[in-house]
Design a protein around this motif. Sequence first.
Motif, PDB file in Angstrom:
ATOM      1  N   GLY A 165       0.780  -1.235   0.000  1.00 10.31           N
ATOM      2  CA  GLY A 165       0.000   0.000   0.000  1.00 10.31           C
ATOM      3  C   GLY A 165       0.804   1.272   0.000  1.00 10.31           C
ATOM      4  O   GLY A 165       0.248   2.358   0.156  1.00 10.31           O
ATOM      5  N   ASN A 166       2.113   1.177  -0.180  1.00  5.52           N
ATOM      6  CA  ASN A 166       2.934   2.383  -0.236  1.00  5.52           C
ATOM      7  C   ASN A 166       2.932   3.022  -1.621  1.00  5.52           C
ATOM      8  O   ASN A 166       3.374   4.159  -1.779  1.00  5.52           O
ATOM      9  CB  ASN A 166       4.376   2.066   0.164  1.00  5.52           C
ATOM     10  N   ALA A 167       2.449   2.300  -2.616  1.00  6.68           N
ATOM     11  CA  ALA A 167       2.344   2.845  -3.975  1.00  6.68           C
ATOM     12  C   ALA A 167       1.001   2.408  -4.539  1.00  6.68           C
ATOM     13  O   ALA A 167       0.919   1.534  -5.395  1.00  6.68           O
ATOM     14  CB  ALA A 167       3.491   2.333  -4.847  1.00  6.68           C
ATOM     15  N   PRO A 168      -0.102   2.986  -4.041  1.00  8.24           N
ATOM     16  CA  PRO A 168      -1.439   2.533  -4.429  1.00  8.24           C
ATOM     17  C   PRO A 168      -1.741   2.804  -5.896  1.00  8.24           C
ATOM     18  O   PRO A 168      -1.156   3.673  -6.525  1.00  8.24           O
ATOM     19  CB  PRO A 168      -2.358   3.346  -3.515  1.00  8.24           C
ATOM     20  N   GLU A 169      -2.687   2.026  -6.395  1.00  2.00           N
ATOM     21  CA  GLU A 169      -3.152   2.223  -7.759  1.00  2.00           C
ATOM     22  C   GLU A 169      -3.835   3.584  -7.895  1.00  2.00           C
ATOM     23  O   GLU A 169      -4.404   4.121  -6.929  1.00  2.00           O
ATOM     24  CB  GLU A 169      -4.154   1.120  -8.124  1.00  2.00           C
ATOM     25  N   GLU A 170      -3.787   4.139  -9.088  1.00  2.59           N
ATOM     26  CA  GLU A 170      -4.473   5.403  -9.334  1.00  2.59           C
ATOM     27  C   GLU A 170      -5.972   5.237  -9.075  1.00  2.59           C
ATOM     28  O   GLU A 170      -6.590   4.273  -9.524  1.00  2.59           O
ATOM     29  CB  GLU A 170      -4.234   5.851 -10.779  1.00  2.59           C
ATOM     30  N   GLY A 171      -6.536   6.162  -8.314  1.00  4.40           N
ATOM     31  CA  GLY A 171      -7.952   6.086  -7.998  1.00  4.40           C
ATOM     32  C   GLY A 171      -8.281   5.184  -6.826  1.00  4.40           C
ATOM     33  O   GLY A 171      -9.447   4.986  -6.501  1.00  4.40           O
ATOM     34  N   SER A 183      -7.980   3.684  -0.406  1.00  8.16           N
ATOM     35  CA  SER A 183      -7.519   3.026   0.820  1.00  8.16           C
ATOM     36  C   SER A 183      -7.373   4.060   1.929  1.00  8.16           C
ATOM     37  O   SER A 183      -6.285   4.266   2.483  1.00  8.16           O
ATOM     38  CB  SER A 183      -6.190   2.313   0.556  1.00  8.16           C
ATOM     39  N   TYR A 184      -8.496   4.732   2.263  1.00  8.24           N
ATOM     40  CA  TYR A 184      -8.428   5.807   3.242  1.00  8.24           C
ATOM     41  C   TYR A 184      -7.970   5.304   4.610  1.00  8.24           C
ATOM     42  O   TYR A 184      -7.156   5.949   5.275  1.00  8.24           O
ATOM     43  CB  TYR A 184      -9.796   6.487   3.378  1.00  8.24           C
ATOM     44  N   MET A 185      -8.493   4.178   5.051  1.00  9.63           N
ATOM     45  CA  MET A 185      -8.138   3.669   6.361  1.00  9.63           C
ATOM     46  C   MET A 185      -6.661   3.293   6.420  1.00  9.63           C
ATOM     47  O   MET A 185      -5.958   3.601   7.391  1.00  9.63           O
ATOM     48  CB  MET A 185      -9.006   2.464   6.724  1.00  9.63           C
ATOM     49  N   LEU A 186      -6.176   2.623   5.383  1.00 10.51           N
ATOM     50  CA  LEU A 186      -4.757   2.272   5.335  1.00 10.51           C
ATOM     51  C   LEU A 186      -3.897   3.528   5.370  1.00 10.51           C
ATOM     52  O   LEU A 186      -2.898   3.601   6.103  1.00 10.51           O
ATOM     53  CB  LEU A 186      -4.447   1.460   4.077  1.00 10.51           C
ATOM     54  N   ASN A 187      -4.293   4.539   4.607  1.00  8.61           N
ATOM     55  CA  ASN A 187      -3.534   5.789   4.590  1.00  8.61           C
ATOM     56  C   ASN A 187      -3.505   6.431   5.973  1.00  8.61           C
ATOM     57  O   ASN A 187      -2.474   6.961   6.408  1.00  8.61           O
ATOM     58  CB  ASN A 187      -4.142   6.773   3.589  1.00  8.61           C
ATOM     59  N   ARG A 188      -4.636   6.386   6.669  1.00  9.11           N
ATOM     60  CA  ARG A 188      -4.690   6.990   7.999  1.00  9.11           C
ATOM     61  C   ARG A 188      -3.822   6.211   8.988  1.00  9.11           C
ATOM     62  O   ARG A 188      -3.189   6.793   9.861  1.00  9.11           O
ATOM     63  CB  ARG A 188      -6.140   7.065   8.468  1.00  9.11           C
ATOM     64  N   PHE A 189      -3.809   4.895   8.884  1.00  5.04           N
ATOM     65  CA  PHE A 189      -2.975   4.104   9.781  1.00  5.04           C
ATOM     66  C   PHE A 189      -1.490   4.347   9.507  1.00  5.04           C
ATOM     67  O   PHE A 189      -0.674   4.378  10.433  1.00  5.04           O
ATOM     68  CB  PHE A 189      -3.314   2.617   9.662  1.00  5.04           C
ATOM     69  N   ASP A 197      -9.077  10.386  15.904  1.00  4.76           N
ATOM     70  CA  ASP A 197     -10.485  10.766  15.726  1.00  4.76           C
ATOM     71  C   ASP A 197     -10.954  10.454  14.304  1.00  4.76           C
ATOM     72  O   ASP A 197     -12.086  10.012  14.091  1.00  4.76           O
ATOM     73  CB  ASP A 197     -10.668  12.256  16.023  1.00  4.76           C
ATOM     74  N   ALA A 198     -10.079  10.699  13.321  1.00  3.23           N
ATOM     75  CA  ALA A 198     -10.441  10.430  11.926  1.00  3.23           C
ATOM     76  C   ALA A 198     -10.644   8.938  11.700  1.00  3.23           C
ATOM     77  O   ALA A 198     -11.559   8.522  10.966  1.00  3.23           O
ATOM     78  CB  ALA A 198      -9.361  10.970  10.995  1.00  3.23           C
ATOM     79  N   ILE A 199      -9.825   8.116  12.323  1.00  4.01           N
ATOM     80  CA  ILE A 199      -9.970   6.660  12.202  1.00  4.01           C
ATOM     81  C   ILE A 199     -11.310   6.216  12.789  1.00  4.01           C
ATOM     82  O   ILE A 199     -12.040   5.419  12.206  1.00  4.01           O
ATOM     83  CB  ILE A 199      -8.800   5.945  12.889  1.00  4.01           C
ATOM     84  N   ARG A 200     -11.643   6.758  13.950  1.00  2.00           N
ATOM     85  CA  ARG A 200     -12.925   6.410  14.584  1.00  2.00           C
ATOM     86  C   ARG A 200     -14.114   6.905  13.746  1.00  2.00           C
ATOM     87  O   ARG A 200     -15.128   6.219  13.633  1.00  2.00           O
ATOM     88  CB  ARG A 200     -12.999   7.016  15.984  1.00  2.00           C
ATOM     89  N   ALA A 201     -13.960   8.080  13.168  1.00  2.00           N
ATOM     90  CA  ALA A 201     -15.049   8.636  12.362  1.00  2.00           C
ATOM     91  C   ALA A 201     -15.345   7.769  11.149  1.00  2.00           C
ATOM     92  O   ALA A 201     -16.482   7.722  10.666  1.00  2.00           O
ATOM     93  CB  ALA A 201     -14.704  10.060  11.920  1.00  2.00           C
ATOM     94  N   ASP A 202     -14.336   7.067  10.663  1.00  2.72           N
ATOM     95  CA  ASP A 202     -14.519   6.171   9.523  1.00  2.72           C
ATOM     96  C   ASP A 202     -14.936   4.775   9.949  1.00  2.72           C
ATOM     97  O   ASP A 202     -14.998   3.853   9.128  1.00  2.72           O
ATOM     98  CB  ASP A 202     -13.219   6.073   8.721  1.00  2.72           C
TER      99      ASP A 202
END
Length: 229
Positions: free
Chosen positions: A123-129, A132-138, A197-202
């Motif tokens: 997940g360090n070089a995600p596909e375009e589009g 992976s919001y949760m992965l990015n936040r973690f 907080d953002a992780i919990r909100a998701d």
Amino acid sequence: MTQRRSDHGYEEEDDRDFLEWEDHVMATVAGEVRRRRKELRWSAQDLADRCEEIGYPIPRNVIANMESGRRANLPLVEIMVLAKALHMSPISLIYPVGYVTKVRQLPYEEQQSAWATLQWFVGNAPEEGATSYMLNRFQAHDLELRSALAAAESEDYERWKVKTAANRIQREAAERDLARCVARAANAKRELRRLRDAIRADGGTPPDLPSLLDNVDPPDIDTTEEIDL
């Protein structure tokens, strides 16, 4: 195309036929299991014994068939157990960077750098589009956690310097350093709180905090409220 097999899987190609992608992935994993087993000077039975100690037996003949290419499949759970038994990470079996230079990421794709493909996989070089919001936040949380922990440790050290100052000049200098560390730690903790907080909100659950940062996320208050850092 044909690829020649080595201890590290299929690496070298010629133009005679095409190796199926699934076989390519399995051969790479099997080759790295074999390479690492030899590096540890273990027999296939030694590796089987360690898998059994972990609690998920993989018999010696299964390991031997995998390494020789006679096995038709390789479940993910076995990759996880083999990696643990060999004191490795599972990703290092799938993409053994340093031992294999190129791998095929998906069927019908040209081979590319093993390192670049590993970065895509984790997940360090995600596909375009990609979403992976949760992965990015973690991932961001991990960086901020390290920053906040380093700031908190520096704050503790500066407090110790204030207490142990030998004279007024040293104490005043230590107090100035402490003030800077307190401000830096407070900012780092606020940013860490924001990410949690953002992780919990998701709908997610943030990772546990080390004891040094237990005032970032107290269990007895609403975590959306501001706290005195």
